[in-house]
Write a protein that holds these residues in place. Structure first.
Motif, mmCIF file in Angstrom:
data_model
loop_
_atom_site.group_PDB
_atom_site.id
_atom_site.type_symbol
_atom_site.label_atom_id
_atom_site.label_comp_id
_atom_site.label_asym_id
_atom_site.label_seq_id
_atom_site.Cartn_x
_atom_site.Cartn_y
_atom_site.Cartn_z
ATOM 1 N N UNK A 72 -2.283 -0.432 -13.060
ATOM 2 C CA UNK A 72 -2.320 -1.851 -12.694
ATOM 3 C C UNK A 72 -1.187 -2.611 -13.374
ATOM 4 N N UNK A 73 -1.015 -2.372 -14.669
ATOM 5 C CA UNK A 73 0.007 -3.092 -15.422
ATOM 6 C C UNK A 73 1.413 -2.709 -14.951
ATOM 7 N N UNK A 74 1.649 -1.418 -14.764
ATOM 8 C CA UNK A 74 2.993 -0.946 -14.408
ATOM 9 C C UNK A 74 3.319 -1.256 -12.953
ATOM 10 N N UNK A 75 2.360 -1.050 -12.066
ATOM 11 C CA UNK A 75 2.643 -1.143 -10.633
ATOM 12 C C UNK A 75 2.394 -2.523 -10.038
ATOM 13 N N UNK A 76 1.728 -3.409 -10.753
ATOM 14 C CA UNK A 76 1.527 -4.764 -10.223
ATOM 15 C C UNK A 76 2.097 -5.840 -11.132
ATOM 16 N N UNK A 77 1.748 -5.802 -12.409
ATOM 17 C CA UNK A 77 2.194 -6.860 -13.319
ATOM 18 C C UNK A 77 3.687 -6.744 -13.599
ATOM 19 N N UNK A 78 4.181 -5.532 -13.836
ATOM 20 C CA UNK A 78 5.608 -5.374 -14.138
ATOM 21 C C UNK A 78 6.500 -5.900 -13.015
ATOM 22 N N UNK A 79 6.299 -5.501 -11.741
ATOM 23 C CA UNK A 79 7.151 -6.083 -10.694
ATOM 24 C C UNK A 79 6.958 -7.589 -10.543
ATOM 25 N N UNK A 80 5.758 -8.075 -10.831
ATOM 26 C CA UNK A 80 5.478 -9.502 -10.694
ATOM 27 C C UNK A 80 6.305 -10.329 -11.672
ATOM 28 N N UNK A 81 6.499 -9.815 -12.876
ATOM 29 C CA UNK A 81 7.211 -10.595 -13.897
ATOM 30 C C UNK A 81 8.678 -10.194 -14.027
ATOM 31 N N UNK A 82 9.103 -9.137 -13.322
ATOM 32 C CA UNK A 82 10.509 -8.721 -13.410
ATOM 33 C C UNK A 82 11.188 -8.784 -12.046
ATOM 34 N N UNK A 119 0.825 -1.212 0.000
ATOM 35 C CA UNK A 119 0.000 0.000 0.000
ATOM 36 C C UNK A 119 0.857 1.258 0.000
ATOM 37 N N UNK A 120 1.939 1.250 0.792
ATOM 38 C CA UNK A 120 2.841 2.405 0.825
ATOM 39 C C UNK A 120 3.442 2.669 -0.550
ATOM 40 N N UNK A 121 3.931 1.608 -1.186
ATOM 41 C CA UNK A 121 4.570 1.773 -2.492
ATOM 42 C C UNK A 121 3.558 2.223 -3.546
ATOM 43 N N UNK A 164 0.796 3.975 -2.974
ATOM 44 C CA UNK A 164 0.436 5.361 -2.686
ATOM 45 C C UNK A 164 1.518 6.319 -3.172
ATOM 46 N N UNK A 165 2.783 5.938 -2.975
ATOM 47 C CA UNK A 165 3.889 6.774 -3.438
ATOM 48 C C UNK A 165 3.864 6.909 -4.952
ATOM 49 N N UNK A 166 3.640 5.806 -5.648
ATOM 50 C CA UNK A 166 3.640 5.839 -7.113
ATOM 51 C C UNK A 166 2.457 6.634 -7.648
ATOM 52 N N UNK A 167 1.290 6.442 -7.065
ATOM 53 C CA UNK A 167 0.097 7.148 -7.538
ATOM 54 C C UNK A 167 0.223 8.646 -7.286
ATOM 55 N N UNK A 168 0.789 9.014 -6.133
ATOM 56 C CA UNK A 168 0.933 10.430 -5.800
ATOM 57 C C UNK A 168 1.929 11.126 -6.707
ATOM 58 N N UNK A 169 2.909 10.397 -7.222
ATOM 59 C CA UNK A 169 3.959 11.015 -8.047
ATOM 60 C C UNK A 169 3.862 10.605 -9.512
ATOM 61 N N UNK A 184 9.964 -1.907 -4.629
ATOM 62 C CA UNK A 184 9.400 -2.224 -3.317
ATOM 63 C C UNK A 184 8.215 -3.178 -3.463
ATOM 64 N N UNK A 185 7.385 -2.971 -4.468
ATOM 65 C CA UNK A 185 6.240 -3.864 -4.670
ATOM 66 C C UNK A 185 6.716 -5.271 -5.021
ATOM 67 N N UNK A 186 7.755 -5.380 -5.852
ATOM 68 C CA UNK A 186 8.289 -6.706 -6.169
ATOM 69 C C UNK A 186 8.795 -7.425 -4.934
ATOM 70 N N UNK A 187 9.461 -6.693 -4.052
ATOM 71 C CA UNK A 187 9.942 -7.276 -2.791
ATOM 72 C C UNK A 187 8.764 -7.707 -1.917
ATOM 73 N N UNK A 188 7.721 -6.868 -1.859
ATOM 74 C CA UNK A 188 6.536 -7.209 -1.067
ATOM 75 C C UNK A 188 5.793 -8.397 -1.665
ATOM 76 N N UNK A 189 5.750 -8.492 -2.995
ATOM 77 C CA UNK A 189 5.114 -9.643 -3.630
ATOM 78 C C UNK A 189 5.819 -10.933 -3.231
ATOM 79 N N UNK A 190 7.128 -10.856 -3.083
ATOM 80 C CA UNK A 190 7.865 -12.031 -2.609
ATOM 81 C C UNK A 190 7.427 -12.403 -1.194
ATOM 82 N N UNK A 191 7.197 -11.381 -0.345
ATOM 83 C CA UNK A 191 6.674 -11.654 0.986
ATOM 84 C C UNK A 191 5.337 -12.368 0.931
ATOM 85 N N UNK A 192 4.485 -11.993 -0.022
ATOM 86 C CA UNK A 192 3.202 -12.672 -0.181
ATOM 87 C C UNK A 192 3.406 -14.135 -0.577
#
Length: 344
Positions: free
Chosen positions: A231-241, A53-55, A57-62, A74-82
Motif C-alpha cells: 500500500x505504501x510503496x504502490x499507492x502513497x509513494x506515487x501519490x507524493x512523488x 489495476x493493471x499497474x 497487478x504487474x507490481x504484485x506479480x513481480x 504508471x500509478x502516478x499518471x493514473x492518479x493524475x487522471x483521477x
C-alpha cells in the motif's frame, strides 16, 4: 442577475473577449455540447481505474522486482487522471444526477487524498477571478517564465516528495498566498454555508479513509506487513512523488507565461497534443481526459471533458480562437522553460 455567493459566474471584466466568444455560439449549438453522458463518464472512470489495476497487478506479480518502478510511474499518471475526474465532478459534469455526481466525485477524490467538495470551492475562485488577486492558483502558475533552472528545481523537489504537503493542503482549502501581493486568500471564507458545510464533511471522510487504509492493508488475509508495504510503496509513494511534478507542470502549461491576462482567451492555454511524439506523450502524461483544451474549458466550464474537442473545432471554425493562446505542446514547453523575463 448576479450569481449567488459560492457559485461560478462568467468573466465579468469590462470588454472581456470571453463574453465576445460566448456570443459566437448560439444556444442551439451549445446545448448538445453541455449534455452529460453517464456512459461516457463511466467509461473514463473505468479506463483510469483499469490503468491502476493493471499497474498494481504487474507490481504484485513481480514484487519486489524492477517492474515495481514502472508500476509506480504508471500509478502516478493514473492518479493524475483521477484528479481530473474529481475536477469534472467539482464542476457537476461527471453525471447528470447531483447525488451520483457528488458520490463518485467524492469517492474518486478520496482515494487520491483530495476533498472534492473543498476543491469545488477553491476552484470556483480560480474560474471567477482568473489571474487577479483573488485567484488562489496564481501561486502555482504565476510569474513564468522564471528560467529553466528555477522550474527544474521545483519539479525535482516535487518528485522527491518535498512539496506534497502543500498540494494536499491546497486541496483541503488551506489559505493561499499571492506571491506578488503577499495577500492571503482564504477560499472557504468566500462561499455559501451549504458548500462550506459539505467541504467540512468531505474532509472528514477523506481523512478517515486514509487513516483506515493502512490498517486495512495490514489486516489483509495472508498479507500482513507485506500488504502494508505494498500500500505504501504502490499507492502513497506515487501519490507524493510522481503525481506532484505532473500537477505542477500541467498547471503551468495551462496558465504559465501568459502574455495577456485580460481574457481567458489569452490567460489560459490550449496545448495541441497531436503530431510529434512529445505532443502525444504529453497527452498521456499531462493531459488525460482532454484537459489540454483549457481555453475552451474556461470559456464554457459547463461542457464535459468528452465534448471539449468538438467545442474546440466549433470555436475554431467560427474564428473565436484566432487570437487565443492555442499552440502545440512542444511550443508550450519551450515557453514555460524560457529564460526569466526581464523586469525592465
Amino acid at each position: 442577475m448576479q450569481p449567488r455567493k459560492g457559485e461560478e459566474r462568467e468573466d465579468l471584466r469590462p470588454g472581456s473577449r470571453n463574453a465576445q466568444a460566448r456570443r459566437l455560439l448560439t444556444p442551439q449549438e451549445l446545448a448538445p455540447l453541455t449534455r452529460l453522458s453517464s456512459w461516457r463518464s463511466a467509461l473514463s472512470i473505468a479506463h483510469t481505474f483499469g490503468l491502476v489495476a493493471f499497474a498494481l497487478a504487474l507490481a504484485i506479480a513481480t514484487w519486489p522486482g524492477a517492474w515495481m518502478l514502472l508500476s509506480i510511474v504508471v500509478i502516478g499518471i493514473a492518479q493524475h487522471g483521477l484528479f481530473i475526474l474529481a475536477h469534472e465532478a467539482a464542476h457537476y459534469r461527471l453525471f447528470p444526477g447531483r447525488a451520483a455526481n457528488d458520490f463518485f466525485g467524492r469517492l474518486i477524490g478520496m482515494v487520491g487524498g483530495v476533498s472534492m467538495c473543498t476543491y469545488r470551492v477553491t476552484h470556483r475562485l480560480h474560474h471567477n477571478n482568473l489571474y487577479t488577486e483573488e485567484d488562489p492558483d496564481t501561486a502555482i502558475h504565476g510569474g513564468y517564465p522564471r528560467g529553466k533552472a528555477y522550474l527544474l528545481r521545483k519539479l525535482a523537489r516535487d518528485l522527491a516528495g518535498l512539496n506534497a504537503w502543500k498540494t494536499f493542503a491546497y486541496f483541503f482549502g488551506a489559505p493561499a498566498i499571492n506571491d506578488d501581493t503577499k495577500r492571503e486568500i482564504r477560499p472557504l471564507d468566500d462561499t455559501s454555508p451549504e458548500l462550506r458545510a459539505a467541504a467540512r464533511r468531505d474532509r472528514l471522510w477523506v481523512a478517515g479513509f486514509h487513516v483506515a487504509a493502512p490498517a486495512l492493508a495490514l489486516a489483509l488475509v495472508g498479507a500482513g506487513w507485506r500488504g502494508l508495504a505494498m500500500y505504501l510503496v504502490l499507492w502513497v509513494v506515487p501519490l507524493v512523488t510522481v503525481l506532484q511534478p505532473i500537477l505542477r507542470l500541467r498547471a503551468i502549461c495551462e496558465h504559465g507565461a501568459a502574455g495577456d491576462l485580460s481574457s481567458p482567451l489569452t490567460a489560459a492555454r490550449t496545448s495541441r497534443t497531436v503530431g510529434s511524439w512529445p505532443n502525444r506523450l504529453a497527452r498521456l502524461v499531462l493531459f488525460p481526459h482532454h484537459v489540454n483544451y483549457h481555453v475552451e474549458h474556461h470559456l464554457y466550464p459547463a461542457v464535459p471533458h468528452y465534448h471539449l474537442p468538438a467545442l474546440h473545432r466549433l470555436l475554431q471554425d467560427k474564428g473565436a480562437l484566432d487570437a487565443a493562446e492555442v499552440r502545440d505542446f512542444t511550443d508550450t514547453w519551450h515557453l514555460v522553460f524560457a529564460a526569466r523575463r526581464s523586469d525592465g
